[in-house]
Design a protein around this motif. Sequence first.
Motif, PDB file in Angstrom:
ATOM      1  N   ALA A 194     -24.986 -28.743 -91.567  1.00 14.65           N
ATOM      2  CA  ALA A 194     -26.225 -28.526 -90.812  1.00 14.65           C
ATOM      3  C   ALA A 194     -26.834 -27.134 -91.162  1.00 14.65           C
ATOM      4  O   ALA A 194     -25.851 -26.209 -91.028  1.00 14.65           O
ATOM      5  N   TRP A 195     -28.045 -26.960 -90.655  1.00 13.71           N
ATOM      6  CA  TRP A 195     -28.730 -25.444 -90.867  1.00 13.71           C
ATOM      7  C   TRP A 195     -28.897 -25.048 -89.225  1.00 13.71           C
ATOM      8  O   TRP A 195     -29.281 -25.665 -88.649  1.00 13.71           O
ATOM      9  N   ASN A 196     -29.015 -23.785 -89.002  1.00 10.56           N
ATOM     10  CA  ASN A 196     -29.102 -23.023 -87.732  1.00 10.56           C
ATOM     11  C   ASN A 196     -28.632 -23.555 -86.765  1.00 10.56           C
ATOM     12  O   ASN A 196     -29.081 -23.919 -85.670  1.00 10.56           O
ATOM     13  N   THR A 197     -27.077 -24.094 -86.750  1.00  7.83           N
ATOM     14  CA  THR A 197     -26.284 -24.738 -85.694  1.00  7.83           C
ATOM     15  C   THR A 197     -25.247 -23.794 -85.309  1.00  7.83           C
ATOM     16  O   THR A 197     -24.726 -24.010 -84.353  1.00  7.83           O
ATOM     17  N   ILE A 198     -25.109 -22.614 -86.096  1.00  8.11           N
ATOM     18  CA  ILE A 198     -23.799 -21.728 -85.697  1.00  8.11           C
ATOM     19  C   ILE A 198     -24.501 -21.023 -84.471  1.00  8.11           C
ATOM     20  O   ILE A 198     -25.434 -19.989 -84.571  1.00  8.11           O
ATOM     21  N   VAL A 199     -23.746 -20.884 -83.520  1.00  7.68           N
ATOM     22  CA  VAL A 199     -23.739 -19.940 -82.307  1.00  7.68           C
ATOM     23  C   VAL A 199     -22.787 -19.384 -81.970  1.00  7.68           C
ATOM     24  O   VAL A 199     -21.503 -19.709 -82.257  1.00  7.68           O
ATOM     25  N   GLU A 200     -22.835 -18.090 -81.375  1.00  9.08           N
ATOM     26  CA  GLU A 200     -21.738 -17.217 -80.905  1.00  9.08           C
ATOM     27  C   GLU A 200     -21.275 -17.405 -79.534  1.00  9.08           C
ATOM     28  O   GLU A 200     -22.164 -17.775 -78.469  1.00  9.08           O
ATOM     29  N   GLU A 201     -19.863 -17.809 -79.358  1.00 10.49           N
ATOM     30  CA  GLU A 201     -19.187 -17.874 -78.044  1.00 10.49           C
ATOM     31  C   GLU A 201     -18.021 -17.059 -77.714  1.00 10.49           C
ATOM     32  O   GLU A 201     -17.537 -16.570 -78.830  1.00 10.49           O
ATOM     33  N   ALA A 202     -17.844 -16.834 -76.670  1.00  8.52           N
ATOM     34  CA  ALA A 202     -16.657 -16.183 -76.154  1.00  8.52           C
ATOM     35  C   ALA A 202     -15.198 -17.000 -76.463  1.00  8.52           C
ATOM     36  O   ALA A 202     -15.291 -18.093 -76.022  1.00  8.52           O
ATOM     37  N   ALA A 203     -14.605 -16.482 -77.219  1.00  5.98           N
ATOM     38  CA  ALA A 203     -13.086 -17.327 -77.418  1.00  5.98           C
ATOM     39  C   ALA A 203     -12.171 -17.102 -76.370  1.00  5.98           C
ATOM     40  O   ALA A 203     -12.239 -16.139 -75.715  1.00  5.98           O
ATOM     41  N   GLU A 204     -11.583 -18.279 -75.578  1.00  4.55           N
ATOM     42  CA  GLU A 204     -10.681 -18.318 -74.708  1.00  4.55           C
ATOM     43  C   GLU A 204      -9.430 -17.705 -74.987  1.00  4.55           C
ATOM     44  O   GLU A 204      -8.895 -18.347 -76.146  1.00  4.55           O
ATOM     45  N   ALA A 205      -8.927 -17.178 -74.179  1.00  5.68           N
ATOM     46  CA  ALA A 205      -7.435 -16.600 -74.632  1.00  5.68           C
ATOM     47  C   ALA A 205      -6.418 -17.373 -74.022  1.00  5.68           C
ATOM     48  O   ALA A 205      -6.640 -17.903 -73.062  1.00  5.68           O
ATOM     49  N   LEU A 206      -5.594 -17.629 -75.055  1.00 12.59           N
ATOM     50  CA  LEU A 206      -4.349 -18.645 -74.932  1.00 12.59           C
ATOM     51  C   LEU A 206      -3.423 -17.904 -73.742  1.00 12.59           C
ATOM     52  O   LEU A 206      -3.187 -16.857 -74.140  1.00 12.59           O
ATOM     53  N   PRO A 207      -2.853 -18.558 -72.953  1.00 10.30           N
ATOM     54  CA  PRO A 207      -1.678 -18.237 -72.010  1.00 10.30           C
ATOM     55  C   PRO A 207      -0.519 -17.860 -72.900  1.00 10.30           C
ATOM     56  O   PRO A 207      -0.362 -18.278 -74.137  1.00 10.30           O
ATOM     57  N   GLY A 208       0.294 -16.967 -72.349  1.00  8.63           N
ATOM     58  CA  GLY A 208       1.614 -16.808 -73.210  1.00  8.63           C
ATOM     59  C   GLY A 208       2.614 -17.627 -73.669  1.00  8.63           C
ATOM     60  O   GLY A 208       2.712 -17.874 -74.989  1.00  8.63           O
ATOM     61  N   PRO A 209       2.858 -18.722 -72.740  1.00 10.50           N
ATOM     62  CA  PRO A 209       3.780 -19.573 -73.539  1.00 10.50           C
ATOM     63  C   PRO A 209       3.039 -20.510 -74.346  1.00 10.50           C
ATOM     64  O   PRO A 209       3.727 -21.044 -75.513  1.00 10.50           O
ATOM     65  N   ALA A 210       1.759 -20.791 -74.027  1.00  7.79           N
ATOM     66  CA  ALA A 210       1.163 -21.891 -75.278  1.00  7.79           C
ATOM     67  C   ALA A 210       1.036 -21.216 -76.493  1.00  7.79           C
ATOM     68  O   ALA A 210       1.032 -21.938 -77.586  1.00  7.79           O
ATOM     69  N   ALA A 211       0.922 -19.837 -76.624  1.00  5.29           N
ATOM     70  CA  ALA A 211       0.624 -19.021 -77.695  1.00  5.29           C
ATOM     71  C   ALA A 211       2.042 -19.127 -78.279  1.00  5.29           C
ATOM     72  O   ALA A 211       2.180 -19.096 -79.761  1.00  5.29           O
ATOM     73  N   ARG A 212       3.114 -19.145 -77.792  1.00  5.58           N
ATOM     74  CA  ARG A 212       4.662 -18.808 -78.271  1.00  5.58           C
ATOM     75  C   ARG A 212       5.179 -20.269 -78.923  1.00  5.58           C
ATOM     76  O   ARG A 212       5.887 -20.470 -79.701  1.00  5.58           O
ATOM     77  N   GLY A 213       4.670 -21.274 -78.205  1.00  6.76           N
ATOM     78  CA  GLY A 213       5.020 -22.699 -78.713  1.00  6.76           C
ATOM     79  C   GLY A 213       5.139 -23.388 -77.514  1.00  6.76           C
ATOM     80  O   GLY A 213       5.026 -23.025 -76.415  1.00  6.76           O
ATOM     81  N   ILE A 214       5.303 -24.891 -77.597  1.00  4.74           N
ATOM     82  CA  ILE A 214       5.446 -25.869 -76.413  1.00  4.74           C
ATOM     83  C   ILE A 214       6.735 -26.223 -76.309  1.00  4.74           C
ATOM     84  O   ILE A 214       7.500 -26.647 -77.268  1.00  4.74           O
ATOM     85  N   THR A 215       7.248 -26.086 -75.096  1.00  2.00           N
ATOM     86  CA  THR A 215       8.910 -26.148 -74.705  1.00  2.00           C
ATOM     87  C   THR A 215       8.662 -26.781 -73.383  1.00  2.00           C
ATOM     88  O   THR A 215       7.672 -26.919 -72.740  1.00  2.00           O
ATOM     89  N   GLY A 216       9.860 -27.389 -73.085  1.00  2.00           N
ATOM     90  CA  GLY A 216      10.004 -27.935 -71.818  1.00  2.00           C
ATOM     91  C   GLY A 216       9.285 -29.354 -71.542  1.00  2.00           C
ATOM     92  O   GLY A 216       9.237 -29.887 -70.410  1.00  2.00           O
ATOM     93  N   GLY A 217       9.229 -30.137 -72.561  1.00  2.00           N
ATOM     94  CA  GLY A 217       8.627 -31.579 -72.339  1.00  2.00           C
ATOM     95  C   GLY A 217       9.689 -32.524 -71.961  1.00  2.00           C
ATOM     96  O   GLY A 217      10.747 -32.197 -72.272  1.00  2.00           O
ATOM     97  N   ARG A 218       9.233 -33.609 -71.816  1.00  2.00           N
ATOM     98  CA  ARG A 218      10.237 -34.702 -71.236  1.00  2.00           C
ATOM     99  C   ARG A 218       9.940 -35.829 -72.289  1.00  2.00           C
ATOM    100  O   ARG A 218       8.889 -36.048 -72.922  1.00  2.00           O
TER     101      ARG A 218
END
Length: 474
Positions: free
Chosen positions: A29-53
């Motif tokens: 598609a043409w002319n559909t790219i828009v600029e947005e602010a990227a969401e910062a990931l929290p520390g544990p999510a950035a390092r990996g997923i742990t503690g699941g059941r």
Amino acid sequence: MPRPTSRYVCSACGAVAPKWAGRCEACGAWNTIVEEAAEALPGPAARGITGGRKIAFVPLAGESAPPPRTPFDIAELDRVLGGGLVPASVVLVGGDPGIGKSTLLLQAAARLAAGGARALYISGEESVEQVRLRASRLGLAAAPLALAAATSLRDIAASLEAERGVALVVIDSIQTMWLDALESAPGTVAQVRACAAELIRLAKSRGFALVVVGHVTKEGAIAGPRVLEHMVDAVLYFEGERGHAFRILRAVKNRFGATDEIGVFEMTDRGLVEVANPSALFLAERRGNVAGSAVFAGVEGTRPVLVEVQALLSPSPGGSPRRAVVGWDQGRLAMLLAVLETRAGLALSGADVYLNIAGGLRITEPAADLAVAAALASAATGRPTDASMVFFGEVGLSGEVRLVSQAEARLKEAAKLGFTAAALPRRPSAKGRALAVPQGLAAWEVGHVSDLVARIAGRAAGRARGAAGPRGER
């Protein structure tokens, strides 16, 4: 907490690009790219997923009761949904501006509230006074429907958490909702995705059915990220032409019912009125003694529908003949014109071709090939088709007419409306059970498209003009 950085997102498909570009590499598609602010990931999510059941797996074999349904008492809407609303389900309704989405949902919510269920209507595009004015015009002012005008998702979520015993929530529309945790404007990819995810979470956890209105792009697709259609349980498109009174509600996705099911409505001064017999309505103004007309016996979902296919040929003044199509696929028309000229000897390459599906209905199934071929052959030869005959069948590139599904349902609908003949694909003797043809209906099996053209070209014009038409034209 790190500062948010910018990213570039396609508003059509949701793909993320490292920098701005005029064309999206993912969807083209043409002319559909828009600029947005990227969401910062929290520390544990950035390092990996742990503690699941550990999750539990169950056998595939087993019995499950069908989900309970709450009907709207609007037969056409209930048909499209598969019998009514399923609790905790999410339905997305899209359509052109002014086609009647808000009117239909206001009527449905008011009908549900009048039956004793708790229904909430939240509008982000209109004020409460505007919604009340529309309800008054539709004769729904006395319905016990709860209204609100809001766009803040945080306020809407808090209000819905406090409600008890809610059966239906209508959000009109998702593009007007905004979440203050995101810096982007309402209607952007990030806002639509985040707001929809939160509303779906509320519907699943609180157990109420959620109906969301979605805007559409100029191409007719629902605006916003494509993932929105994957998140919901059902996607309904409201189709129709401004010049026609008919509106078609079509299901393109339904986890609790059949897809490609349609509901037919008529727009009146009292709102949308359901049409119980759309075939008779689509054929009400048909004239059987005009060349270039043929009746197609189609199937939309589980419902057989008869519509008129109209074709018009005129000399092309220039070197490039025009091909105009309303209600059918233009590429398939080009293929069928090539087959008729090459396999059946019809000279069509030097003429402008106009094709129309009367009534505003859009046909997508290949079974309409034979009816379109009959209309084109009739327009090219100047000989009307048999006014008491319906046509259905798929045409291949070699000119052969192929079998299509649900032939008996098509024949029953034709016989019910007074047609006495049907042109259908030839059924091989080794196919199995013989085709059940209704009494009083003569079936003509067509093996090749040249047989159809020869029959139309060889009919006596006087006999064609004197033929009796179906009940729809009387």
